[in-house]
Enzyme design. Structure first.
Site, PDB file in Angstrom:
ATOM      1  N   TYR A   1     -11.825 -23.873 -30.598  1.00  0.00           N
ATOM      2  CA  TYR A   1     -11.387 -24.949 -31.495  1.00  0.00           C
ATOM      3  C   TYR A   1     -10.255 -25.747 -30.833  1.00  0.00           C
ATOM      4  O   TYR A   1      -9.220 -26.001 -31.434  1.00  0.00           O
ATOM      5  CB  TYR A   1     -10.887 -24.395 -32.836  1.00  0.00           C
ATOM      6  CG  TYR A   1     -11.764 -23.372 -33.498  1.00  0.00           C
ATOM      7  CD1 TYR A   1     -12.785 -23.768 -34.356  1.00  0.00           C
ATOM      8  CD2 TYR A   1     -11.575 -22.008 -33.268  1.00  0.00           C
ATOM      9  CE1 TYR A   1     -13.585 -22.824 -34.976  1.00  0.00           C
ATOM     10  CE2 TYR A   1     -12.376 -21.058 -33.885  1.00  0.00           C
ATOM     11  CZ  TYR A   1     -13.375 -21.475 -34.738  1.00  0.00           C
ATOM     12  OH  TYR A   1     -14.160 -20.542 -35.359  1.00  0.00           O
TER      13      TYR A   1
ATOM     14  N   GLU B   1     -14.874 -26.109 -27.764  1.00  0.00           N
ATOM     15  CA  GLU B   1     -14.758 -26.955 -28.961  1.00  0.00           C
ATOM     16  C   GLU B   1     -16.146 -27.503 -29.270  1.00  0.00           C
ATOM     17  O   GLU B   1     -16.934 -27.757 -28.365  1.00  0.00           O
ATOM     18  CB  GLU B   1     -13.741 -28.062 -28.609  1.00  0.00           C
ATOM     19  CG  GLU B   1     -13.853 -29.378 -29.329  1.00  0.00           C
ATOM     20  CD  GLU B   1     -13.454 -29.317 -30.794  1.00  0.00           C
ATOM     21  OE1 GLU B   1     -12.453 -28.690 -31.129  1.00  0.00           O
ATOM     22  OE2 GLU B   1     -14.211 -29.876 -31.616  1.00  0.00           O
TER      23      GLU B   1
ATOM     24  N   CYS C   1      -4.866 -23.536 -40.847  1.00  0.00           N
ATOM     25  CA  CYS C   1      -4.505 -24.537 -41.866  1.00  0.00           C
ATOM     26  C   CYS C   1      -4.851 -24.023 -43.263  1.00  0.00           C
ATOM     27  O   CYS C   1      -4.840 -24.790 -44.222  1.00  0.00           O
ATOM     28  CB  CYS C   1      -5.179 -25.874 -41.573  1.00  0.00           C
ATOM     29  SG  CYS C   1      -6.961 -25.745 -41.363  1.00  0.00           S
TER      30      CYS C   1
ATOM     31  N   GLU D   1       0.358 -25.090 -43.001  1.00  0.00           N
ATOM     32  CA  GLU D   1      -0.160 -24.587 -41.719  1.00  0.00           C
ATOM     33  C   GLU D   1       0.656 -23.343 -41.379  1.00  0.00           C
ATOM     34  O   GLU D   1       1.870 -23.315 -41.605  1.00  0.00           O
ATOM     35  CB  GLU D   1       0.083 -25.683 -40.671  1.00  0.00           C
ATOM     36  CG  GLU D   1      -0.533 -25.458 -39.333  1.00  0.00           C
ATOM     37  CD  GLU D   1      -1.880 -26.180 -39.180  1.00  0.00           C
ATOM     38  OE1 GLU D   1      -2.267 -26.952 -40.070  1.00  0.00           O
ATOM     39  OE2 GLU D   1      -2.530 -25.929 -38.148  1.00  0.00           O
TER      40      GLU D   1
HETATM   41  C1  SAM Z   1      -7.858 -27.579 -36.977  1.00  0.00           C
HETATM   42  S1  SAM Z   1      -8.696 -28.467 -35.710  1.00  0.00           S
HETATM   43  C2  SAM Z   1      -7.747 -27.967 -34.315  1.00  0.00           C
HETATM   44  C3  SAM Z   1      -7.917 -28.773 -33.071  1.00  0.00           C
HETATM   45  C4  SAM Z   1      -6.855 -28.575 -31.982  1.00  0.00           C
HETATM   46  N1  SAM Z   1      -6.521 -27.181 -31.809  1.00  0.00           N
HETATM   47  C5  SAM Z   1      -5.615 -29.388 -32.261  1.00  0.00           C
HETATM   48  O1  SAM Z   1      -4.538 -28.794 -32.417  1.00  0.00           O
HETATM   49  O2  SAM Z   1      -5.703 -30.626 -32.288  1.00  0.00           O
HETATM   50  C6  SAM Z   1     -10.183 -27.593 -35.608  1.00  0.00           C
HETATM   51  C7  SAM Z   1     -11.118 -28.028 -34.504  1.00  0.00           C
HETATM   52  O3  SAM Z   1     -12.246 -27.155 -34.536  1.00  0.00           O
HETATM   53  C8  SAM Z   1     -13.415 -27.901 -34.243  1.00  0.00           C
HETATM   54  N2  SAM Z   1     -14.531 -27.104 -34.810  1.00  0.00           N
HETATM   55  C9  SAM Z   1     -14.988 -27.104 -36.082  1.00  0.00           C
HETATM   56  N3  SAM Z   1     -15.945 -26.162 -36.222  1.00  0.00           N
HETATM   57  C10 SAM Z   1     -16.090 -25.563 -35.013  1.00  0.00           C
HETATM   58  C11 SAM Z   1     -16.908 -24.505 -34.507  1.00  0.00           C
HETATM   59  N4  SAM Z   1     -17.780 -23.879 -35.306  1.00  0.00           N
HETATM   60  N5  SAM Z   1     -16.761 -24.149 -33.222  1.00  0.00           N
HETATM   61  C12 SAM Z   1     -15.854 -24.757 -32.422  1.00  0.00           C
HETATM   62  N6  SAM Z   1     -15.063 -25.777 -32.826  1.00  0.00           N
HETATM   63  C13 SAM Z   1     -15.169 -26.168 -34.108  1.00  0.00           C
HETATM   64  C14 SAM Z   1     -13.159 -29.270 -34.833  1.00  0.00           C
HETATM   65  O4  SAM Z   1     -13.939 -30.250 -34.177  1.00  0.00           O
HETATM   66  C15 SAM Z   1     -11.652 -29.447 -34.589  1.00  0.00           C
HETATM   67  O5  SAM Z   1     -11.410 -30.091 -33.360  1.00  0.00           O
END
Ligand code: SAM
Length: 376
Positions: free
Chosen positions: A228, A249, A334, A368
């Site tokens: 992620y 990601e 979050c 968060e």
């Molecule tokens: C809370 S955000 C965190 C992003 C990054 N760590 C930041 O601080 O900007 C969650 C991220 O998880 C990605 N995401 C959602 N579902 C996912 C999955 N099943 N596997 C991998 N990434 C995923 C989203 O696209 C998003 O970029």
């Protein structure tokens, strides 16, 4: 922060407590959820109480000839109210948005039809370095006349403008902004695309990354795994404390941004791969091969640390099982409820060494939090 729309606008649900009281309420909620796993005091990172949001979306309400920004109404007894209320101030947005949004509205209202006709929303994405990307969303096809008028708005407001309508995206200059953040004594440059995930509160984001760096410095060895990873928000600063990094990601756009951010920051030890976390687990367990990974020698990694930052739903079972094999875990969340749920399993193999709360979303119930775990 005070706002004349408190109590009627659905965007800021927590308005009847002062900022310090809100923070205390959130701290006690997270403390209670983490109590079965962590008995010490949480580290609490506050936010500026106004002008903290670097991205925001407003509906456009048309009444006669006039347009106004609008937000959904405050729910009554937890039930969503139909309709919207017009917004005449919004002190939660950072100054680079605030100083442009009202000038934009005046320009929209002054334009006969070109900017106004069937405009239904406006989104702002801004940086602390005073860049601002404004996306105008329409229920009509955009033509050259619109582009010409929007281009002149770009010059007047010193911003970038995009137009969107069904199956149409008009980029007048760029579809991204470039943020620069001072993190733990170094400056990092991040390209942030309009359609990708970005942390909403830059001041708190820096505090959160510095907290994660503090944990990485304690480890100070081995390779680093991240799931992620978004645009590399944590990946780039943390990469300095590990030999090699593998970061994954699901979003193609975020991976594109992450690769660009590596180049912009002269970071060479990170490999980014577009994989859902469930796929990452399958790949690392050797259950399935992915052509997207054919250049990557997974067996060469010796992970000492993993960082996960999932959406509100938290971690899937496979990811929990995989990260349970790694010595140190940094879990940024979050949603403290799903964090507490996932800790039920993770604490069978790991102890929580530190826990923190970062107020990314003042004046809302959202919070968060982060925990640092070490293998027992
Ligand atoms: C809370 S955000 C965190 C992003 C990054 N760590 C930041 O601080 O900007 C969650 C991220 O998880 C990605 N995401 C959602 N579902 C996912 C999955 N099943 N596997 C991998 N990434 C995923 C989203 O696209 C998003 O970029």
């Amino acid at each position: 922060m005070t706002c004349k729309h408190f109590g009627s606008c659905g965007s800021c649900g927590l308005y009847d407590l002062g900022y310090d009281e809100q923070l205390k309420e959130k701290e006690s909620r997270v403390t209670a959820l983490l109590l079965p796993f962590y008995e010490k005091k949480l580290e609490v990172f506050d936010s500026p109480s106004s002008h903290y949001r670097a991205r925001s979306e407003f509906r456009i309400w048309h009444e006669g000839e006039r347009c106004d920004y609008a937000m959904g109404k405050m729910p009554i007894d937890g039930v969503r109210e139909k309709g919207a209320i017009n917004i005449h101030e919004c002190p939660k947005v950072i100054k680079p948005i605030e100083k442009r949004m009202w000038a934009l509205l005046e320009k929209i209202n002054a334009s006969q039809e070109v900017l106004k006709n069937r405009l239904f929303a406006v989104e702002f994405l801004a940086t602390t370095t005073d860049e601002c990307l404004i996306t105008m969303l329409y229920h009509r096809k955009l033509d050259d006349i619109w582009s010409k008028e929007a281009k002149s708005l770009e010059d007047t407001l010193n911003c970038k403008i995009m137009g969107r309508s069904r199956k149409q995206k008009v980029i007048l200059s760029d579809e991204f902004v470039t943020e620069k953040l001072d993190i733990d004594g170094k400056t990092f440059t991040y390209v942030e695309y309009e359609s990708g995930f970005t942390q909403p509160n830059p001041v708190v984001n820096v505090k959160m990354i510095e907290w994660a760096i503090k944990q990485a410095k304690r480890v100070g060895h081995g390779d680093f795994l991240e799931s992620y990873c978004g645009l590399g928000n944590f990946t780039l600063p943390l990469s300095h404390y590990f030999n090699k990094v593998l970061a994954t990601e699901i979003s193609k756009g975020s991976i594109k941004a992450a690769l660009e951010n590596c180049v912009l920051n002269d970071v060479e030890n990170i490999t980014f791969a577009r994989l859902a976390s469930e796929e990452m687990t399958e790949a690392l367990n050797g259950v399935r091969e992915f052509s997207r990974l054919k250049e990557i020698d997974l067996a060469s990694y010796n992970f000492s640390t993993v960082l996960v930052d999932p959406p509100r739903a938290g971690l899937d079972e496979g990811t929990i099982k995989l990260i349970s094999t790694i010595e140190y875990i940094i879990y940024i969340s979050c949603n403290p409820e799903t964090l507490a749920r996932d800790l039920e399993t993770l604490t069978q193999t790991h102890d929580v060494i530190e826990a923190a709360m970062y107020d990314q979303f003042p004046h809302t119930a959202h919070v968060e939090s982060g925990v640092f775990l070490r293998k027992i």
